[in-house]
Design a protein around this motif. Structure first.
Motif, mmCIF file in Angstrom:
data_model
loop_
_atom_site.group_PDB
_atom_site.id
_atom_site.type_symbol
_atom_site.label_atom_id
_atom_site.label_comp_id
_atom_site.label_asym_id
_atom_site.label_seq_id
_atom_site.Cartn_x
_atom_site.Cartn_y
_atom_site.Cartn_z
ATOM 1 N N MET A 30 0.859 -1.090 -0.164
ATOM 2 C CA MET A 30 -0.164 -0.153 0.663
ATOM 3 C C MET A 30 0.601 1.041 0.153
ATOM 4 O O MET A 30 1.853 0.930 1.086
ATOM 5 C CB MET A 30 -0.630 -0.080 1.286
ATOM 6 C CG MET A 30 -2.037 1.048 1.346
ATOM 7 S SD MET A 30 -2.918 0.622 2.774
ATOM 8 C CE MET A 30 -2.011 1.027 4.257
ATOM 9 N N LEU A 31 0.707 2.531 -0.846
ATOM 10 C CA LEU A 31 1.698 3.624 -0.970
ATOM 11 C C LEU A 31 1.703 4.691 0.658
ATOM 12 O O LEU A 31 1.991 4.652 0.911
ATOM 13 C CB LEU A 31 0.580 4.399 -2.077
ATOM 14 C CG LEU A 31 1.440 3.834 -3.494
ATOM 15 C CD1 LEU A 31 0.633 4.524 -4.397
ATOM 16 C CD2 LEU A 31 3.109 3.458 -3.774
ATOM 17 N N PHE A 82 -11.017 2.121 -11.296
ATOM 18 C CA PHE A 82 -12.377 2.228 -10.121
ATOM 19 C C PHE A 82 -11.980 2.666 -9.215
ATOM 20 O O PHE A 82 -13.154 2.902 -8.399
ATOM 21 C CB PHE A 82 -14.207 2.343 -10.861
ATOM 22 C CG PHE A 82 -14.768 3.155 -11.657
ATOM 23 C CD1 PHE A 82 -15.024 4.464 -11.446
ATOM 24 C CD2 PHE A 82 -14.124 2.787 -12.977
ATOM 25 C CE1 PHE A 82 -15.232 4.944 -12.555
ATOM 26 C CE2 PHE A 82 -15.774 3.259 -14.306
ATOM 27 C CZ PHE A 82 -15.564 4.543 -13.906
ATOM 28 N N GLY A 83 -11.793 1.248 -8.788
ATOM 29 C CA GLY A 83 -11.294 0.727 -7.713
ATOM 30 C C GLY A 83 -10.378 0.905 -6.744
ATOM 31 O O GLY A 83 -9.349 1.725 -7.303
ATOM 32 N N ALA A 84 -10.772 1.187 -5.361
ATOM 33 C CA ALA A 84 -9.495 2.199 -3.794
ATOM 34 C C ALA A 84 -8.166 1.469 -4.101
ATOM 35 O O ALA A 84 -7.447 1.515 -4.099
ATOM 36 C CB ALA A 84 -10.467 2.117 -2.825
ATOM 37 N N ARG A 85 -8.823 -0.002 -4.586
ATOM 38 C CA ARG A 85 -7.198 -0.639 -4.221
ATOM 39 C C ARG A 85 -6.070 0.149 -5.595
ATOM 40 O O ARG A 85 -5.110 -1.037 -5.100
ATOM 41 C CB ARG A 85 -7.541 -2.593 -4.668
ATOM 42 C CG ARG A 85 -7.995 -2.687 -6.576
ATOM 43 C CD ARG A 85 -8.065 -4.591 -5.948
ATOM 44 N NE ARG A 85 -7.938 -4.581 -7.848
ATOM 45 C CZ ARG A 85 -8.664 -4.685 -8.074
ATOM 46 N NH1 ARG A 85 -10.168 -4.327 -8.379
ATOM 47 N NH2 ARG A 85 -9.123 -4.951 -9.660
ATOM 48 N N THR A 86 -6.750 -0.132 -6.694
ATOM 49 C CA THR A 86 -5.624 0.907 -7.768
ATOM 50 C C THR A 86 -4.652 1.650 -7.633
ATOM 51 O O THR A 86 -4.103 2.446 -7.107
ATOM 52 C CB THR A 86 -6.136 1.044 -8.980
ATOM 53 O OG1 THR A 86 -7.354 -0.603 -9.241
ATOM 54 C CG2 THR A 86 -5.391 1.489 -10.192
ATOM 55 N N VAL A 87 -5.866 2.521 -7.213
ATOM 56 C CA VAL A 87 -5.797 4.118 -6.359
ATOM 57 C C VAL A 87 -4.787 4.425 -5.560
ATOM 58 O O VAL A 87 -4.007 5.272 -5.260
ATOM 59 C CB VAL A 87 -7.098 5.236 -6.394
ATOM 60 C CG1 VAL A 87 -6.436 6.398 -6.013
ATOM 61 C CG2 VAL A 87 -8.046 5.040 -7.378
ATOM 62 N N ARG A 133 -2.354 -3.892 -1.698
ATOM 63 C CA ARG A 133 -1.932 -5.533 -2.016
ATOM 64 C C ARG A 133 -2.704 -6.023 -1.603
ATOM 65 O O ARG A 133 -3.008 -5.669 -0.596
ATOM 66 C CB ARG A 133 -0.061 -5.381 -1.668
ATOM 67 C CG ARG A 133 0.376 -4.644 -2.621
ATOM 68 C CD ARG A 133 0.437 -3.830 -4.021
ATOM 69 N NE ARG A 133 1.622 -3.802 -4.489
ATOM 70 C CZ ARG A 133 1.383 -3.395 -6.562
ATOM 71 N NH1 ARG A 133 0.165 -3.566 -6.760
ATOM 72 N NH2 ARG A 133 3.183 -3.331 -6.347
ATOM 73 N N ALA A 134 -2.327 -7.420 -1.793
ATOM 74 C CA ALA A 134 -2.994 -8.759 -1.706
ATOM 75 C C ALA A 134 -5.031 -8.582 -2.083
ATOM 76 O O ALA A 134 -5.278 -8.337 -0.365
ATOM 77 C CB ALA A 134 -2.669 -9.385 -0.172
ATOM 78 N N SER A 164 3.824 1.968 -10.013
ATOM 79 C CA SER A 164 4.525 3.148 -9.243
ATOM 80 C C SER A 164 5.600 2.170 -8.873
ATOM 81 O O SER A 164 6.276 1.170 -8.377
ATOM 82 C CB SER A 164 4.110 3.063 -8.129
ATOM 83 O OG SER A 164 4.553 3.859 -6.661
ATOM 84 N N PRO A 165 7.307 2.984 -9.217
ATOM 85 C CA PRO A 165 9.139 2.233 -8.951
ATOM 86 C C PRO A 165 8.104 1.817 -6.892
ATOM 87 O O PRO A 165 9.272 1.244 -7.068
ATOM 88 C CB PRO A 165 8.898 3.777 -8.895
ATOM 89 C CG PRO A 165 8.823 4.854 -9.748
ATOM 90 C CD PRO A 165 7.402 4.078 -9.640
ATOM 91 N N LYS A 166 7.685 2.770 -5.867
ATOM 92 C CA LYS A 166 7.673 2.098 -4.920
ATOM 93 C C LYS A 166 7.299 1.018 -4.948
ATOM 94 O O LYS A 166 7.177 0.265 -3.841
ATOM 95 C CB LYS A 166 6.272 3.332 -3.784
ATOM 96 C CG LYS A 166 7.425 4.426 -3.549
ATOM 97 C CD LYS A 166 6.712 6.131 -2.921
ATOM 98 C CE LYS A 166 7.726 7.000 -2.257
ATOM 99 N NZ LYS A 166 6.693 7.996 -1.783
ATOM 100 N N LEU A 167 5.526 0.959 -5.900
ATOM 101 C CA LEU A 167 4.900 -0.631 -5.920
ATOM 102 C C LEU A 167 6.186 -1.726 -6.847
ATOM 103 O O LEU A 167 5.998 -2.623 -6.427
ATOM 104 C CB LEU A 167 3.396 -0.365 -6.046
ATOM 105 C CG LEU A 167 2.739 0.498 -4.818
ATOM 106 C CD1 LEU A 167 1.086 0.604 -5.253
ATOM 107 C CD2 LEU A 167 2.978 -0.627 -3.841
ATOM 108 N N ASP A 168 6.651 -1.287 -7.638
ATOM 109 C CA ASP A 168 6.643 -2.315 -8.977
ATOM 110 C C ASP A 168 8.037 -1.726 -9.649
ATOM 111 O O ASP A 168 8.059 -1.285 -10.425
ATOM 112 C CB ASP A 168 5.807 -1.888 -10.500
ATOM 113 C CG ASP A 168 4.537 -1.951 -9.150
ATOM 114 O OD1 ASP A 168 3.582 -2.714 -9.146
ATOM 115 O OD2 ASP A 168 3.643 -0.531 -9.816
#
Length: 235
Positions: free
Chosen positions: A1-2, A70-75, A79-80, A201-205
């Motif tokens: 999660m960011l 639309f999902g908050a998980r993407t925004v 993770r998981a 995102s460089p932080k996530l990927d």
């Protein structure tokens, strides 16, 4: 999660999602989401549910129709979370009072009627000011690395006004701030894609490979995203 979203970010997220939903409903009216028929069905169904439950159901439905748009998980970079879950188990929605206020204020505004006005409405929800960004001619064989909300908006509009292009195949967006990520994610719905947009995102990927793509970078890009993208693109 960011980052764990606060109340202000959640409000912006829902306002931006509703703007996107109003545009897709204008583009192809279904009476499923807004209007008298939709209100009547909700009132017959809702029982003890609140407006926030209605909004979440709409978001879940739209996120399934336009994957990861639309999902908050993407925004917020959760993770998981299952691919068919727009929110995840840890998501805490807006409280019913604020959600009702947001719903009423959203419906009091004119609905976006084209991609440009939809992008502007989504950006305004996050208090982003989109600047004109030159894109240039794009062909079906071009591969783009897009960074910055103004660059994303310009590229989405260019794809919407062209034929023979495939955003899901041709474009990778690098975005870390939730506001930037939501604008990039909504490209899937605004362009009516059946495949999820490529958003990293460089932080996530950090291991994602984007070498060989043409860099489209706007000045409002997150500085870390811009630095990473320049290094990847070799500029």
């Amino acid at each position: 999660m960011l980052e764990a979203p606060d109340h202000t970010q959640k409000s912006a997220y829902y306002a931006s999602a509703l703007a996107g939903l109003r545009f897709v409903e204008h583009r192809r009216p279904s009476d499923r989401r807004f209007g008298r028929d939709a209100d009547a069905r909700w009132n017959a169904f809702k029982g003890h549910l609140h407006t926030i439950d209605r909004i979440d159901l709409m978001v879940r439905d739209a996120d399934a129709q336009w994957p990861r748009s639309f999902g908050a998980r993407t925004v917020f970079g959760f993770r998981a979370v299952a691919e068919d879950d727009a929110f995840g188990a840890e998501w805490q929605p807006l409280d019913p009072v604020h959600a009702e206020e947001l719903w009423r204020s959203t419906l009091a505004q004119p609905s976006p009627t084209d991609v440009r006005s939809a992008l502007a409405a989504c950006a305004n929800a996050w208090q982003l000011k989109l600047a004109p960004t030159h894109v240039g001619a794009i062909g079906p064989a071009d591969k783009l690395l897009v960074v910055g909300p103004s660059a994303v908006a310009a590229a989405v509009e260019a794809f919407a006004n062209a034929s023979g292009l495939d955003w899901a195949d041709q474009v990778v967006v690098v975005a870390t701030p939730p506001a930037h990520r939501q604008l990039a994610a909504l490209a899937g719905a605004l362009l009516n894609l059946t495949r999820a947009p490529q958003l990293f995102s460089p932080k996530l990927d950090p291991a994602v490979k984007v070498a060989g793509r043409t860099l489209l970078l706007s000045p409002d890009a997150d500085s870390d995203d811009a630095e990473w993208a320049r290094a990847q693109a070799g500029t």
